[in-house]
Scaffold this motif. Sequence first.
Motif, short mmCIF file in Angstrom:
data_model
loop_
_atom_site.label_atom_id
_atom_site.label_comp_id
_atom_site.label_asym_id
_atom_site.label_seq_id
_atom_site.Cartn_x
_atom_site.Cartn_y
_atom_site.Cartn_z
N UNK A 201 1.03 -1.19 0.06
CA UNK A 201 0.12 0.01 0.17
C UNK A 201 0.90 1.18 0.10
N UNK A 202 2.01 1.17 0.72
CA UNK A 202 2.86 2.22 0.73
C UNK A 202 3.42 2.81 -0.64
N UNK A 203 3.86 1.66 -1.31
CA UNK A 203 4.39 1.89 -2.68
C UNK A 203 3.34 2.52 -3.60
N UNK A 204 2.27 1.92 -3.52
CA UNK A 204 1.02 2.64 -4.29
C UNK A 204 0.75 3.95 -4.26
N UNK A 205 0.90 4.47 -2.81
CA UNK A 205 0.20 5.56 -2.42
C UNK A 205 1.32 6.64 -2.72
N UNK A 206 2.75 6.22 -2.50
CA UNK A 206 3.70 7.20 -2.85
C UNK A 206 4.02 7.65 -4.33
N UNK A 207 3.45 6.63 -5.16
CA UNK A 207 3.37 6.77 -6.85
C UNK A 207 2.16 7.40 -6.99
N UNK A 208 1.13 7.56 -6.14
CA UNK A 208 -0.07 8.08 -6.58
C UNK A 208 -0.93 7.07 -7.43
N UNK A 209 -0.65 5.94 -7.22
CA UNK A 209 -1.42 4.77 -7.95
C UNK A 209 -2.71 4.45 -7.22
#
Length: 341
Positions: A201-209
């Motif tokens: 979830x962190x990776x998606x959020x940081x990338x705005x996905x």
Amino acid sequence: MTVTIRDVAKRAGVSIATVSRVLNQSKPVSEELRNRILQAVEETGYLPNAVARSMIRKQTGLIGVIIPEISNPYFSGLVQGIETVAKQNQYYLMLAVSEKEPGRERELLRIYQARQMDGIILASARLDPELRQALEKLAVPYVVIGQRLTGLNAPCAVLDNRRAAFEAVSHLIRMGHREIGMVSGPMWDLASGKERYQGFRDALEEAGLPFRTEWVTEREGFHLHDGYEGMKVILGAPERPTAVFCACDRMAVGALRRLEERGIPVPEEMALVGFDDEELASIVKPRLTTVRHSPFDMGLKAAGLLMEILKGLPLTDGTCALVKHDLVIRESSSLSLSPRP
């Protein structure tokens, strides 16, 4: 004829008191002398009286180890690491399997304390309130593997699962993937389940996905069939992602099998990333991109912490040894994609 400590001393060419110091670890001796005495012990077949030694040292020389399962190769590596440190310090292991049952873990803690283990190493997937209470009451030094126990200040050896999962999913994002799903482990497994999901979830959020619930499925275990069934769920969505992150390699291999059945090539139409870098990750085709970490090192660090406690060395509250991880990039995610409009 019964072999006595006098026979050992005679063969090693030292006094009985010196042999006793080595066997009881009561006073330091040179490495050369220690090795000579231990060799004499082996050659004579001398067996020290365990009861007498425990009375002198006020220790049994035993460490209790609790693991959740025996079939998972991760835990065999873990125990090997613990055994290495125990052997170096003249301790022996008693191993028990909890089968991921908190009640069984509580029972084993009581048994180990009753059997006067000098220390306990616990690898637990879920730390429910009752198990935490049992640890709070434990009168034996212990180290927890895989969990940071907030509020207990217990020493632990951990992997940064959340960060490692974040890096794995960020790799997919760098390869051009914008539609990413996950086959997750159970959320009651705080380390391999919840923390790896949080990293996703962190990776998606940081990338705005976007986070698409239909592309994320929580399974009850970390086995081949969990990955297979998880991929079935994801492929059953109206649209499918271009990449899937799996919470472990065995799940990724199960997911790969389902993709093969559906004729979906990896990585051309679906990229896959696993976690753990088990042996099978480098055997399957295409070979799996995965997170590598060493269960052997985890065992070494956990046992090392316990040895420090048993030797009376000071530890700060909540001391945790961190096991390093690396992202191993292989063919299952090696194809760069152009972002979809």
